[in-house]
Design a protein around this motif. Sequence first.
Motif, PDB file in Angstrom:
ATOM      1  N   ALA A  15       0.818  -1.224   0.000  1.00  0.00           N
ATOM      2  CA  ALA A  15       0.000   0.000   0.000  1.00  0.00           C
ATOM      3  C   ALA A  15       0.848   1.269   0.000  1.00  0.00           C
ATOM      4  CB  ALA A  15      -0.924  -0.003   1.206  1.00  0.00           C
ATOM      5  N   ASP A  16       2.137   1.130   0.224  1.00  0.00           N
ATOM      6  CA  ASP A  16       3.046   2.283   0.261  1.00  0.00           C
ATOM      7  C   ASP A  16       2.577   3.333   1.267  1.00  0.00           C
ATOM      8  OD1 ASP A  16       5.388   3.596  -0.525  1.00  0.00           O
ATOM      9  OD2 ASP A  16       4.307   4.801  -2.014  1.00  0.00           O
ATOM     10  N   GLY A  17       2.036   2.860   2.388  1.00  0.00           N
ATOM     11  CA  GLY A  17       1.638   3.773   3.456  1.00  0.00           C
ATOM     12  C   GLY A  17       0.330   4.498   3.221  1.00  0.00           C
ATOM     13  N   ARG A  18      -0.404   4.134   2.176  1.00  0.00           N
ATOM     14  CA  ARG A  18      -1.675   4.820   1.878  1.00  0.00           C
ATOM     15  C   ARG A  18      -2.857   3.927   2.217  1.00  0.00           C
ATOM     16  NH1 ARG A  18      -1.290   9.418  -0.877  1.00  0.00           N
ATOM     17  NH2 ARG A  18       0.659   9.832  -1.920  1.00  0.00           N
ATOM     18  N   CYS A  19      -3.925   4.569   2.684  1.00  0.00           N
ATOM     19  CA  CYS A  19      -5.183   3.859   2.858  1.00  0.00           C
ATOM     20  C   CYS A  19      -5.614   3.392   1.469  1.00  0.00           C
ATOM     21  CB  CYS A  19      -6.243   4.783   3.456  1.00  0.00           C
ATOM     22  SG  CYS A  19      -7.898   4.057   3.476  1.00  0.00           S
ATOM     23  N   GLN A  20      -5.947   2.134   1.340  1.00  0.00           N
ATOM     24  CA  GLN A  20      -6.301   1.595   0.027  1.00  0.00           C
ATOM     25  C   GLN A  20      -7.745   1.910  -0.366  1.00  0.00           C
ATOM     26  OE1 GLN A  20      -4.026  -2.309   0.984  1.00  0.00           O
ATOM     27  NE2 GLN A  20      -4.071  -2.121  -1.251  1.00  0.00           N
ATOM     28  N   TYR A  21      -8.461   2.601   0.518  1.00  0.00           N
ATOM     29  CA  TYR A  21      -9.832   3.007   0.186  1.00  0.00           C
ATOM     30  C   TYR A  21      -9.892   4.485  -0.191  1.00  0.00           C
ATOM     31  CZ  TYR A  21     -11.183  -1.521   1.973  1.00  0.00           C
ATOM     32  OH  TYR A  21     -11.297  -2.869   2.159  1.00  0.00           O
ATOM     33  N   CYS A  22      -9.260   5.354   0.595  1.00  0.00           N
ATOM     34  CA  CYS A  22      -9.348   6.797   0.304  1.00  0.00           C
ATOM     35  C   CYS A  22      -8.024   7.381  -0.178  1.00  0.00           C
ATOM     36  CB  CYS A  22      -9.846   7.551   1.529  1.00  0.00           C
ATOM     37  SG  CYS A  22      -8.627   7.681   2.867  1.00  0.00           S
ATOM     38  N   LEU A  23      -6.946   6.607  -0.118  1.00  0.00           N
ATOM     39  CA  LEU A  23      -5.596   6.973  -0.576  1.00  0.00           C
ATOM     40  C   LEU A  23      -4.878   7.986   0.308  1.00  0.00           C
ATOM     41  CD1 LEU A  23      -5.997   7.032  -4.465  1.00  0.00           C
ATOM     42  CD2 LEU A  23      -5.431   5.119  -2.951  1.00  0.00           C
ATOM     43  N   MET A  24      -5.444   8.319   1.459  1.00  0.00           N
ATOM     44  CA  MET A  24      -4.720   9.205   2.382  1.00  0.00           C
ATOM     45  C   MET A  24      -3.440   8.500   2.837  1.00  0.00           C
ATOM     46  SD  MET A  24      -5.597  10.599   6.196  1.00  0.00           S
ATOM     47  CE  MET A  24      -7.215  11.165   5.771  1.00  0.00           C
ATOM     48  N   HIS A  25      -2.355   9.281   2.930  1.00  0.00           N
ATOM     49  CA  HIS A  25      -1.108   8.696   3.398  1.00  0.00           C
ATOM     50  C   HIS A  25      -1.078   8.713   4.925  1.00  0.00           C
ATOM     51  CE1 HIS A  25       3.162   7.842   3.899  1.00  0.00           C
ATOM     52  NE2 HIS A  25       3.083   7.333   2.675  1.00  0.00           N
ATOM     53  N   GLU A  26      -0.533   7.649   5.499  1.00  0.00           N
ATOM     54  CA  GLU A  26      -0.491   7.507   6.965  1.00  0.00           C
ATOM     55  C   GLU A  26       0.243   8.676   7.616  1.00  0.00           C
ATOM     56  OE1 GLU A  26       1.297   3.834   8.230  1.00  0.00           O
ATOM     57  OE2 GLU A  26       0.017   3.767  10.006  1.00  0.00           O
TER      58      GLU A  26
END
Length: 114
Positions: A15-26
């Motif tokens: 996921a490269d640190g991103r939410c896989q639903y909204c794409l916000m980065h952690e």
Amino acid sequence: MAVSETLSQAVRLRADGRCQYCLMHESLQGATFHVEHIIPQSKGGHSVLENLALACPGCNLQKADRTTAVDPATGEQVPLFHPIRQRWSEHFRFKGYEMEGWTPLAAQPWRCSI
Ligand SMILES: [Zn+2]
């Protein structure tokens, strides 16, 4: 069954640190993202890479154990977005913001040997 640390790390890497639903980065949120079951364990989902996604707390809590939701346009029960089998860019759009030349990592094909 709990998700192993190795599997959890593979999900985070994919996921490269991103939410896989909204794409916000952690890094943009002050909370640790969750490794969640796309098909919930309560509905027969397993703790395998193909059934796990990285989700921000908001998306994870909103999704909960659902796999479907009512489409507000049709009133029909429809399957929720599946972040592994479906392409994010084919389901969602940033309104008023062009994403030309950019493909979210969650929408890119990915292979894992685990
Ligand atoms: Zn999210």
